[in-house]
Design a protein around this motif. Structure first.
Motif, PDB file in Angstrom:
ATOM      1  N   ALA A 193       0.836  -1.197   0.000  1.00 31.78           N
ATOM      2  CA  ALA A 193       0.000   0.000   0.000  1.00 31.78           C
ATOM      3  C   ALA A 193       0.873   1.250   0.000  1.00 31.78           C
ATOM      4  CB  ALA A 193      -0.908   0.002   1.228  1.00 31.78           C
ATOM      5  N   ARG A 194       0.275   2.356  -0.405  1.00 28.79           N
ATOM      6  CA  ARG A 194       0.991   3.621  -0.405  1.00 28.79           C
ATOM      7  C   ARG A 194       1.174   4.128   1.027  1.00 28.79           C
ATOM      8  NH1 ARG A 194      -3.010   4.129  -3.997  1.00 28.79           N
ATOM      9  NH2 ARG A 194      -4.192   5.472  -2.584  1.00 28.79           N
ATOM     10  N   PRO A 195       2.242   4.916   1.274  1.00 31.04           N
ATOM     11  CA  PRO A 195       2.419   5.500   2.609  1.00 31.04           C
ATOM     12  C   PRO A 195       1.186   6.280   3.036  1.00 31.04           C
ATOM     13  CG  PRO A 195       4.397   5.787   1.299  1.00 31.04           C
ATOM     14  CD  PRO A 195       3.358   5.230   0.370  1.00 31.04           C
ATOM     15  N   GLY A 196       0.737   6.040   4.255  1.00 30.20           N
ATOM     16  CA  GLY A 196      -0.436   6.698   4.787  1.00 30.20           C
ATOM     17  C   GLY A 196      -1.737   5.967   4.516  1.00 30.20           C
ATOM     18  N   GLN A 197      -1.690   4.959   3.653  1.00 28.70           N
ATOM     19  CA  GLN A 197      -2.902   4.235   3.299  1.00 28.70           C
ATOM     20  C   GLN A 197      -3.287   3.238   4.384  1.00 28.70           C
ATOM     21  OE1 GLN A 197      -2.765   2.529  -0.607  1.00 28.70           O
ATOM     22  NE2 GLN A 197      -4.574   1.240  -0.299  1.00 28.70           N
ATOM     23  N   GLY A 198      -4.577   3.158   4.706  1.00 25.42           N
ATOM     24  CA  GLY A 198      -5.062   2.179   5.652  1.00 25.42           C
ATOM     25  C   GLY A 198      -5.032   0.785   5.071  1.00 25.42           C
ATOM     26  N   VAL A 199      -4.745  -0.196   5.904  1.00 23.17           N
ATOM     27  CA  VAL A 199      -4.664  -1.585   5.446  1.00 23.17           C
ATOM     28  C   VAL A 199      -5.655  -2.487   6.164  1.00 23.17           C
ATOM     29  CG1 VAL A 199      -2.249  -1.321   4.775  1.00 23.17           C
ATOM     30  CG2 VAL A 199      -2.795  -2.154   7.074  1.00 23.17           C
ATOM     31  N   GLY A 200      -6.479  -1.924   7.068  1.00 15.32           N
ATOM     32  CA  GLY A 200      -7.482  -2.726   7.749  1.00 15.32           C
ATOM     33  C   GLY A 200      -7.162  -2.941   9.210  1.00 15.32           C
ATOM     34  N   THR A 201      -7.871  -3.867   9.822  1.00 18.92           N
ATOM     35  CA  THR A 201      -7.714  -4.134  11.252  1.00 18.92           C
ATOM     36  C   THR A 201      -6.661  -5.197  11.538  1.00 18.92           C
ATOM     37  OG1 THR A 201      -9.516  -5.754  11.167  1.00 18.92           O
ATOM     38  CG2 THR A 201     -10.089  -3.474  11.730  1.00 18.92           C
ATOM     39  N   ARG A 202      -6.066  -5.753  10.504  1.00 19.07           N
ATOM     40  CA  ARG A 202      -4.968  -6.712  10.643  1.00 19.07           C
ATOM     41  C   ARG A 202      -3.835  -6.298   9.727  1.00 19.07           C
ATOM     42  NH1 ARG A 202      -6.280 -12.173  12.183  1.00 19.07           N
ATOM     43  NH2 ARG A 202      -4.236 -12.705  11.336  1.00 19.07           N
ATOM     44  N   LEU A 203      -2.636  -6.634  10.102  1.00 18.73           N
ATOM     45  CA  LEU A 203      -1.489  -6.330   9.253  1.00 18.73           C
ATOM     46  C   LEU A 203      -1.422  -7.322   8.101  1.00 18.73           C
ATOM     47  CD1 LEU A 203       1.242  -5.531  11.908  1.00 18.73           C
ATOM     48  CD2 LEU A 203      -0.264  -3.952  10.705  1.00 18.73           C
ATOM     49  N   PRO A 204      -1.203  -6.847   6.890  1.00 17.24           N
ATOM     50  CA  PRO A 204      -1.163  -7.738   5.728  1.00 17.24           C
ATOM     51  C   PRO A 204      -0.021  -8.735   5.809  1.00 17.24           C
ATOM     52  CG  PRO A 204      -0.379  -5.552   5.153  1.00 17.24           C
ATOM     53  CD  PRO A 204      -0.972  -5.444   6.520  1.00 17.24           C
ATOM     54  N   GLY A 205      -0.308  -9.957   5.389  1.00 16.46           N
ATOM     55  CA  GLY A 205       0.720 -10.984   5.346  1.00 16.46           C
ATOM     56  C   GLY A 205       1.079 -11.587   6.682  1.00 16.46           C
ATOM     57  N   VAL A 206       0.396 -11.202   7.763  1.00 17.29           N
ATOM     58  CA  VAL A 206       0.673 -11.720   9.103  1.00 17.29           C
ATOM     59  C   VAL A 206      -0.490 -12.619   9.519  1.00 17.29           C
ATOM     60  CG1 VAL A 206       1.118 -11.134  11.520  1.00 17.29           C
ATOM     61  CG2 VAL A 206       2.000  -9.662   9.684  1.00 17.29           C
ATOM     62  N   GLY A 207      -0.199 -13.906   9.706  1.00 20.71           N
ATOM     63  CA  GLY A 207      -1.234 -14.881  10.000  1.00 20.71           C
ATOM     64  C   GLY A 207      -1.644 -14.911  11.465  1.00 20.71           C
ATOM     65  N   ASP A 208      -2.578 -15.796  11.769  1.00 19.13           N
ATOM     66  CA  ASP A 208      -3.164 -15.858  13.106  1.00 19.13           C
ATOM     67  C   ASP A 208      -2.125 -16.123  14.196  1.00 19.13           C
ATOM     68  OD1 ASP A 208      -5.637 -15.397  12.012  1.00 19.13           O
ATOM     69  OD2 ASP A 208      -6.275 -17.494  12.056  1.00 19.13           O
ATOM     70  N   ARG A 209      -1.220 -17.059  13.955  1.00 19.70           N
ATOM     71  CA  ARG A 209      -0.256 -17.414  15.003  1.00 19.70           C
ATOM     72  C   ARG A 209       0.669 -16.252  15.319  1.00 19.70           C
ATOM     73  NH1 ARG A 209       3.637 -22.575  14.344  1.00 19.70           N
ATOM     74  NH2 ARG A 209       4.861 -21.125  13.078  1.00 19.70           N
ATOM     75  N   MET A 210       1.181 -15.595  14.290  1.00 21.04           N
ATOM     76  CA  MET A 210       2.064 -14.456  14.512  1.00 21.04           C
ATOM     77  C   MET A 210       1.286 -13.270  15.083  1.00 21.04           C
ATOM     78  SD  MET A 210       5.165 -15.371  13.667  1.00 21.04           S
ATOM     79  CE  MET A 210       6.114 -13.932  13.217  1.00 21.04           C
ATOM     80  N   TRP A 211       0.098 -13.037  14.540  1.00 20.57           N
ATOM     81  CA  TRP A 211      -0.710 -11.915  15.018  1.00 20.57           C
ATOM     82  C   TRP A 211      -1.079 -12.086  16.482  1.00 20.57           C
ATOM     83  CZ3 TRP A 211      -1.326  -7.174  13.668  1.00 20.57           C
ATOM     84  CH2 TRP A 211      -2.400  -6.412  14.150  1.00 20.57           C
ATOM     85  N   GLY A 212      -1.290 -13.313  16.905  1.00 17.41           N
ATOM     86  CA  GLY A 212      -1.634 -13.577  18.293  1.00 17.41           C
ATOM     87  C   GLY A 212      -0.526 -13.238  19.268  1.00 17.41           C
ATOM     88  N   GLN A 213       0.707 -13.066  18.785  1.00 17.18           N
ATOM     89  CA  GLN A 213       1.836 -12.714  19.648  1.00 17.18           C
ATOM     90  C   GLN A 213       2.018 -11.200  19.773  1.00 17.18           C
ATOM     91  OE1 GLN A 213       5.475 -15.039  18.769  1.00 17.18           O
ATOM     92  NE2 GLN A 213       4.189 -16.302  17.444  1.00 17.18           N
ATOM     93  N   VAL A 214       1.292 -10.433  18.980  1.00 17.31           N
ATOM     94  CA  VAL A 214       1.379  -8.968  19.059  1.00 17.31           C
ATOM     95  C   VAL A 214       0.525  -8.499  20.234  1.00 17.31           C
ATOM     96  CG1 VAL A 214       0.919  -6.796  17.873  1.00 17.31           C
ATOM     97  CG2 VAL A 214       1.758  -8.773  16.573  1.00 17.31           C
ATOM     98  N   PRO A 215       1.110  -7.806  21.208  1.00 16.54           N
ATOM     99  CA  PRO A 215       0.327  -7.349  22.366  1.00 16.54           C
ATOM    100  C   PRO A 215      -0.855  -6.490  21.955  1.00 16.54           C
ATOM    101  CG  PRO A 215       2.687  -7.104  22.774  1.00 16.54           C
ATOM    102  CD  PRO A 215       2.542  -7.445  21.324  1.00 16.54           C
ATOM    103  N   ALA A 216      -1.934  -6.617  22.694  1.00 18.00           N
ATOM    104  CA  ALA A 216      -3.166  -5.898  22.357  1.00 18.00           C
ATOM    105  C   ALA A 216      -2.983  -4.384  22.416  1.00 18.00           C
ATOM    106  CB  ALA A 216      -4.287  -6.331  23.290  1.00 18.00           C
ATOM    107  N   ASP A 217      -2.048  -3.906  23.261  1.00 20.25           N
ATOM    108  CA  ASP A 217      -1.867  -2.458  23.405  1.00 20.25           C
ATOM    109  C   ASP A 217      -0.831  -1.879  22.450  1.00 20.25           C
ATOM    110  OD1 ASP A 217       0.348  -3.608  24.583  1.00 20.25           O
ATOM    111  OD2 ASP A 217       0.173  -2.536  26.495  1.00 20.25           O
ATOM    112  N   THR A 218      -0.338  -2.684  21.515  1.00 25.53           N
ATOM    113  CA  THR A 218       0.656  -2.202  20.562  1.00 25.53           C
ATOM    114  C   THR A 218       0.004  -1.310  19.513  1.00 25.53           C
ATOM    115  OG1 THR A 218       2.188  -4.053  20.813  1.00 25.53           O
ATOM    116  CG2 THR A 218       2.216  -2.918  18.700  1.00 25.53           C
ATOM    117  N   GLY A 219       0.604  -0.150  19.290  1.00 23.46           N
ATOM    118  CA  GLY A 219       0.095   0.775  18.289  1.00 23.46           C
ATOM    119  C   GLY A 219       1.060   1.028  17.145  1.00 23.46           C
TER     120      GLY A 219
END
Length: 256
Positions: A56-82
């Motif tokens: 995506a272009r700089p500044g563009q929204g990509v949704g509520t999940r990071l692209p290319g990051v699956g459930d197992r990896m996403w589950g390790q990202v702390p909930a308060d991470t911004g």
């Protein structure tokens, strides 16, 4: 004048061969290899197979999940991470990466910037050990920064020293600026300590001294590199209050 004085116990001899951190008589992985070319180009590119917002272009929204990051990896990202730095490795055995900075606004992640980068010379591993020349796959916090140059305005705690980082450099000219700026990846290290601290809580054999630092155009012993503009952007942007992390690995395992 230094902002942080290094005691004699922190000083290390010039390393031979590859640029690798030393702990007593043992060397640990995490710094650049010898024989590299000059610093990499500051061009943006898309890792093969990177999905959706990874390109995506700089500044563009990509949704509520990071692209290319699956459930197992996403589950390790702390909930308060911004803030998340995602290192999209081009392949399991590749030293080439796309490094993307994402920031959260409300419930939506936005792509802030991206850079061509490099990772371990031999690619990626889920079982990292000293001197294996692979970068570890995983999610790691980012808490401490530093470098051989004065603080450029880092939000992370910045451990400046004009000698401690210089003694880690390979003597070849291509590596002269590798550690001008570094951000410690919290893999097998003590948080709230200088990036060059020798402590390895999980043991020396598990490696350590793995950093984000200046690119030199080739693979590393385990670190991840970006060009100077990328390091300055990360230092200016990553905010401890946002609990920043790095999500890193080859794209196939990132998608797990």
């Amino acid at each position: 004048m230094r902002n942080f004085e290094v005691t004699p116990s922190f000083r290390r001899p010039m390393r031979r061969g590859g640029a690798r951190h030393a702990i007593s008589v043992a060397v640990v992985c995490g710094v650049l290899l010898a024989g590299a070319t000059a610093c990499g180009q500051e061009t943006d590119r898309t890792a093969p197979g990177a999905r959706g917002g990874a390109s995506a272009r700089p500044g563009q929204g990509v949704g509520t999940r990071l692209p290319g990051v699956g459930d197992r990896m996403w589950g390790q990202v702390p909930a308060d991470t911004g803030q998340v730095v995602v290192v999209y490795g081009e392949g399991r055995d590749s030293a080439d990466s796309l490094v993307v900075l994402y920031q959260k606004r409300g419930s939506t992640w936005h792509r802030t910037d991206s850079w061509s980068g490099h990772n371990g010379k031999q690619g990626w591993t889920t079982d990292h050990h000293i001197d294996d020349e692979h970068s570890p796959v995983g999610v790691f916090t980012l808490t401490d920064a530093g470098g051989s140059l004065a603080d450029p305005g880092s939000r992370l705690r910045y451990w400046y020293d004009d000698n401690a980082y210089a003694t880690m450099l390979n003597p070849e000219p291509a590596h002269a600026h590798d550690f001008d700026y570094v951000i410690a990846i919290d893999y097998n290290r003590l948080r709230d300590a200088p990036p060059f601290d020798w402590s390895r809580p999980d043991g020396v054999e598990r490696g350590g001294g793995i950093w984000l630092h200046m690119d030199h155009g080739d693979g590393t012993s385990a670190c991840v590199t970006v060009p100077e503009s990328g390091m300055k952007t990360l230092l200016h942007t990553l905010d401890p209050a946002q609990h920043p992390v790095v999500v890193m690995g080859d794209r196939d395992r990132l998608a797990f």
